[in-house]
Write an enzyme that holds these catalytic residues in place. Sequence first.
Site, short mmCIF file in Angstrom:
data_model
loop_
_atom_site.label_atom_id
_atom_site.label_comp_id
_atom_site.label_asym_id
_atom_site.label_seq_id
_atom_site.Cartn_x
_atom_site.Cartn_y
_atom_site.Cartn_z
NE ARG A 37 58.72 -79.01 25.27
CZ ARG A 37 58.12 -78.09 24.53
NH1 ARG A 37 58.08 -78.22 23.21
NH2 ARG A 37 57.56 -77.04 25.09
CE LYS A 198 57.51 -57.75 20.03
NZ LYS A 198 56.77 -58.33 18.91
N GLY A 348 61.50 -71.40 27.13
CA GLY A 348 62.74 -71.78 26.45
C GLY A 348 63.95 -70.93 26.83
N GLY A 371 54.48 -71.96 26.22
CA GLY A 371 53.17 -71.31 26.17
C GLY A 371 52.21 -71.80 27.25
C1 3PG Z 1 55.68 -75.56 22.66
O1 3PG Z 1 56.74 -75.77 22.06
O2 3PG Z 1 55.48 -74.58 23.39
C2 3PG Z 1 54.61 -76.61 22.58
O3 3PG Z 1 55.09 -77.78 22.02
C3 3PG Z 1 53.40 -76.09 21.85
O4 3PG Z 1 53.71 -75.85 20.51
P1 3PG Z 1 52.72 -74.95 19.64
O5 3PG Z 1 52.86 -73.54 20.14
O6 3PG Z 1 53.14 -75.10 18.21
O7 3PG Z 1 51.31 -75.44 19.89
#
Ligand code: 3PG
Length: 392
Positions: A37, A198, A348, A371
């Site tokens: 990132r 899940k 990830g 996310g």
């Molecule tokens: C992630 O790692 O998916 C993003 O950086 C968002 O992080 P967060 O879910 O803590 O908002």
Amino acid sequence: MPFKRLADINVRGKRVFIRADLNVPQDDAGNITDDTRIVASVPGIRDALERGASVMVTSHLGRPTEGTLTGEDSLAPVAARLGELLGTRVPLIRDWVDGGAWHATLAPGQVVMLENCRVNRGEKKCDDALSQKMAKLCDVYCNDAFGSAHRAEATTYGIAKFAPIACAGPLMAAELDALGKALAHPQRPLVAIVGGSKVSTKLAVLKELGSKVDAMIVGGGIANTFILAAHGHIGKSLAEPDLVPEALAILDAFPGKVPVPVDAVCAKEFSATATGTLKAIENVEDDDMILDIGPTSVAALKMIIAKAGTIVWNGPVGVFEFDAFAGGTRAIAEAVAASPAFSIAGGGDTIAAIHKFGVGDRVSYISTAGGAFLEFLEGKKLPAVAILESRA
Ligand code: 3PG
Ligand code: MG
């Protein structure tokens, strides 16, 4: 809707506030274990610097408590790594919202990092007063944090309402371009691979993609729940029996689109040293755990992937971290790599699998997001993108 892009803005002599997603994994000692990132955020920062802007860059790191900065929440290691990549020292400004006129001395071509933005009170709730103070620090607000685009927080949303100019950085733009290419005007057949543990965390994705794609491959614990819905045996495998009706509804709504595994690699225990035994699904015993898909299932999925025009991939199909159960995910990764399709992968675990199997350079686009990638796949409007569009 279009948004402004950093590349189209004259930033010479301007103060540019870049919100990046530098939320990187760290080991117990705080060492960065994957700097993807940070690397991906360099082009936007470098572009602004080279065109004569003074740059302040911030990000969240983890989920700290607002109002307290602990050592492990600090962006210090991130600033150090960014400095190495840029070839310049990147000072870290700690109390940057109420801490005086630190920005007055910032010169064109200079970059600073603003400490973990989630330590500021009001960040998560997108407090207007905080957002206005942040907006006053800059002439141009640039959001290059696609990984955080599903969050409406002060640095991802609020500041964009008040900054004189609000634009997207090159990473944000590239991510949206790639996802748009995959989902808005896909080359058909469009194939989704949705794996992971899940159904509950990906139910919205499964429903949304079901109506868009030509085939939806399910894997991992998600597939186990679908096997259960198709009256197969899963023994004591990870699954969500209460979501069987939902899985059944998806199978009924999209007939022929969701192939359910017919064979599996099973073990009696969940461990890296467990022995894998190949079984047809009807022979899975009560004390078996399904930890990977078997070769008959793999062969069917490879055919689907080979014929795809577009592939969207999130989630592994087995416990690929354990070598005995990595075969299915490896085969999927290699099939995606070999396919002529435009392929996009995110999340990830998926990215870890892609790196483990060495196919990263043959996947068309690898997202930096987890996310936010999923919420895009759900068909949701990402708030950080919506506010940039409204400011265009
Ligand atoms: C992630 O790692 O998916 C993003 O950086 C968002 O992080 P967060 O879910 O803590 O908002
Ligand atoms: Mg952390």
